[in-house]
Design an enzyme around this catalytic site. Structure first.
Site, short mmCIF file in Angstrom:
data_model
loop_
_atom_site.label_atom_id
_atom_site.label_comp_id
_atom_site.label_asym_id
_atom_site.label_seq_id
_atom_site.Cartn_x
_atom_site.Cartn_y
_atom_site.Cartn_z
N SER A 279 1.15 -1.37 0.20
CA SER A 279 0.21 -0.49 -0.43
C SER A 279 1.06 0.99 0.01
CB SER A 279 -0.76 -0.10 1.42
OG SER A 279 -0.15 0.04 2.33
N LYS A 280 0.53 2.38 -0.68
CA LYS A 280 1.47 3.67 -0.05
C LYS A 280 2.14 4.02 0.89
CE LYS A 280 -2.27 5.61 -3.84
NZ LYS A 280 -3.14 5.42 -4.06
N ARG A 281 1.16 3.64 1.52
CA ARG A 281 1.48 3.76 3.05
C ARG A 281 2.61 3.26 3.52
NH1 ARG A 281 -2.64 1.39 5.76
NH2 ARG A 281 -3.93 1.88 4.43
#
Ligand code: GLU
Length: 513
Positions: A279-281
């Protein structure tokens, strides 16, 4: 396989930068089209105005074009040389920087809005869909009750029984409504073919009467996507696994319209090394971020192609050009299970591509990265020429895994090193012996002509002068030229920095010794 001409699409929603997962979807569509003589279309799904991000559409198109996954049809940047001139090119009304190419346009869903409601009306006429006036409050209560009763949350078809007159009356009175698909309660299992998973069977009992048109008159993703796939004659819908739960809904829609269902391919999820969903995190996932860090487009493509696909048949080949991928790609070799996104593998692949770049090209590609480094900016002008950067690049080439690291291990190519005198003597040698070595090197190098100042010749001359006891002679010279504990061999540094700087660094070392 279908006997219709193969047409596939990448259909991103412009809500941000192109993610590596999106690149993989685009790439597999592209490769499948190339392999099978098909057409690869770029369509933009921007009906969710709440998620609109300024500039995202242009950014997506730019990223795809920049990396070489170029559509045959659909959306292009207006001033891009890749934009095909040939058929029906028109400028987008909503996005000034964009052109649409092809005879199935518009390719941007917000420019096709009028069309979708008409298709939903057709389904109402054929009794496959109905108007629903239920309020948010009623739907929330219904969901709460179903959840408390351990039932799958699902619309209870209350509005299905409304008479045509009542529907007309409530619409005329301005009451907000949506259009829902009527999924028959006794519906058999839904079966569809997936090129990755084979036949997929889904129990229809839990499938909701999905909304096709929202209260604001906008189509939902499901309706817009199915209508467009039909009108654009898409034969194979290739997309990420996260869309798998939508597919039975789409199959029901195709059936309601009495349209041929396309083939599907759902691509495995991308995972972090700890198997959590990428994920982008968790750090960078945007294609632009990787390019900005100095990954080559061709290495990134190669890496992304291997996220879920392998060449099979016992092949251990890992380095593939785009044409090789187009030749080798096949859905039978795409895995169902998640693909681990291992950046060490990306670094390794990138290093393979860097190693074989012609030196002039490597120099051109590293230059923008050098221009951001303080040691380069403060270097003298003769150390910023294309020739000089070419020599630095050649010495760095073997060990470089990202372009942005150029020069980081070798700041002494750009600035005069600070020499620590205690580093100069080779193991156990005293000051005298070290001074002798440096003087011998100075005299030898001072006597060389320009034509002898080549990398090869310097290597031969210094090795010959060093004789058996290489360290005694070469170590102090190497430290004098680099100031560092570790560096390339002295002949390489001397070759890069040239005769004058070589001699002045030796003299400086002699002074500090
Ligand atoms: N617009 C969807 C997305 O953002 C496309 C899903 C599909 O390919 O059907 O990925």
């Amino acid at each position: 396989m279908t006997d219709r001409p193969i047409r596939v699409r990448f259909a991103p929603s412009p809500t941000g930068m192109l993610h590596v997962g999106g690149l993989r979807t685009a790439l597999y569509n592209f490769l499948f089209a190339r392999k099978n003589g098909g057409t690869f279309i770029l369509r933009i799904e921007d009906t969710d105005q709440g998620r609109f991000v300024e500039g995202a559409l242009e950014g997506l198109v730019r990223s795809l074009e920049g990396i070489g996954v170029i559509p045959d049809e659909g959306v292009f940047l207006r001033d891009d040389p890749n934009t095909p001139e040939r058929v029906a090119s028109r400028h987008s009304e909503t996005y000034p920087g964009v052109s649409e190419v092809g005879t199935y346009g518009p390719y941007i869903q917000s420019e096709r809005l009028k069309l979708y409601a008409g298709y939903a009306e057709k389904l109402i006429e054929s009794k496959k869909a109905y108007r629903c006036f239920c309020s948010r409050e009623r739907l929330d209560l219904l969901r709460e009750k179903q959840t408390a009763d351990h039932e799958a949350p699902k619309y209870d078809k209350l509005c299905l029984s409304l008479s045509d007159e009542e529907v007309s009356r409530r619409i005329a009175a301005g009451e907000p409504s949506v259009i829902r698909l009527d999924v028959p309660e006794d519906r058999d299992d839904i079966v569809f073919h997936d090129l990755v998973r084979g036949d997929v069977t889904i129990n229809a009992r839990n499938i909701d009467d999905q909304i096709l048109v929202k209260t604001d008159g906008y189509p939902t993703y499901h309706l817009a996507s199915v209508v467009d796939d039909r009108l654009m004659e898409i034969t194979h819908v290739i997309r990420g696994e996260e869309w798998l739960p939508s597919t039975p809904k789409h199959v029901l829609l195709y059936e309601a319209f009495d349209w041929q269902v396309p083939e599907f391919a759902h691509l495995p999820l991308l995972l972090n090394p700890d198997k959590s969903k990428l994920s982008k995190r968790q750090g960078d996932v945007a294609v632009e971020d990787y390019l900005a860090k100095g990954y080559l487009p061709e290495a990134l493509i190669n890496f992304v192609a291997l996220l879920g696909w392998n060449p099979g048949q016992g092949s251990t080949k890992e380095v593939f050009t785009l044409p090789e991928l187009s030749e080798a790609f096949d859905f039978s070799q795409v895995n169902r299970s998640g693909a681990v996104f291992d950046t060490r593998k990306l670094d390794w692949l990138n290093a393979q591509y860097i190693k074989v770049l012609p030196i002039g090209e490597l120099a051109t590609r590293v230059t923008p990265f050098l221009r951001e480094k303080p040691f380069f900016l403060s270097a003298s002008e003769d150390r910023k020429t294309a020739d000089y950067i070419g020599r630095v690049a050649l010495i760095g080439q073997e060990r470089l895994s990202v372009l942005s690291a150029i020069g980081d291990e070798h700041p002494f190519f750009f600035a005069e090193p600070v020499i620590d005198p205690s580093l100069l003597p080779w193991k156990g040698n005293d000051r005298e012996m070290t001074a002798e070595s440096l003087e011998k090197a100075r005299i030898l190098l001072a006597g060389l002509s320009d034509s002898e100042w080549t990398r090869e010749r310097l290597g031969e001359i210094l090795l010959e002068a060093a004789g058996e006891k290489r360290g005694d002679f070469l170590w102090p010279l190497r430290v004098a030229l680099s100031g560092a504990k570790q560096s390339p061999p002295p002949q390489d540094i001397a070759w890069v920095i040239g005769k004058d700087a070589t001699l002045s660094r030796i003299i400086e070392a002699q002074n500090v010794l």
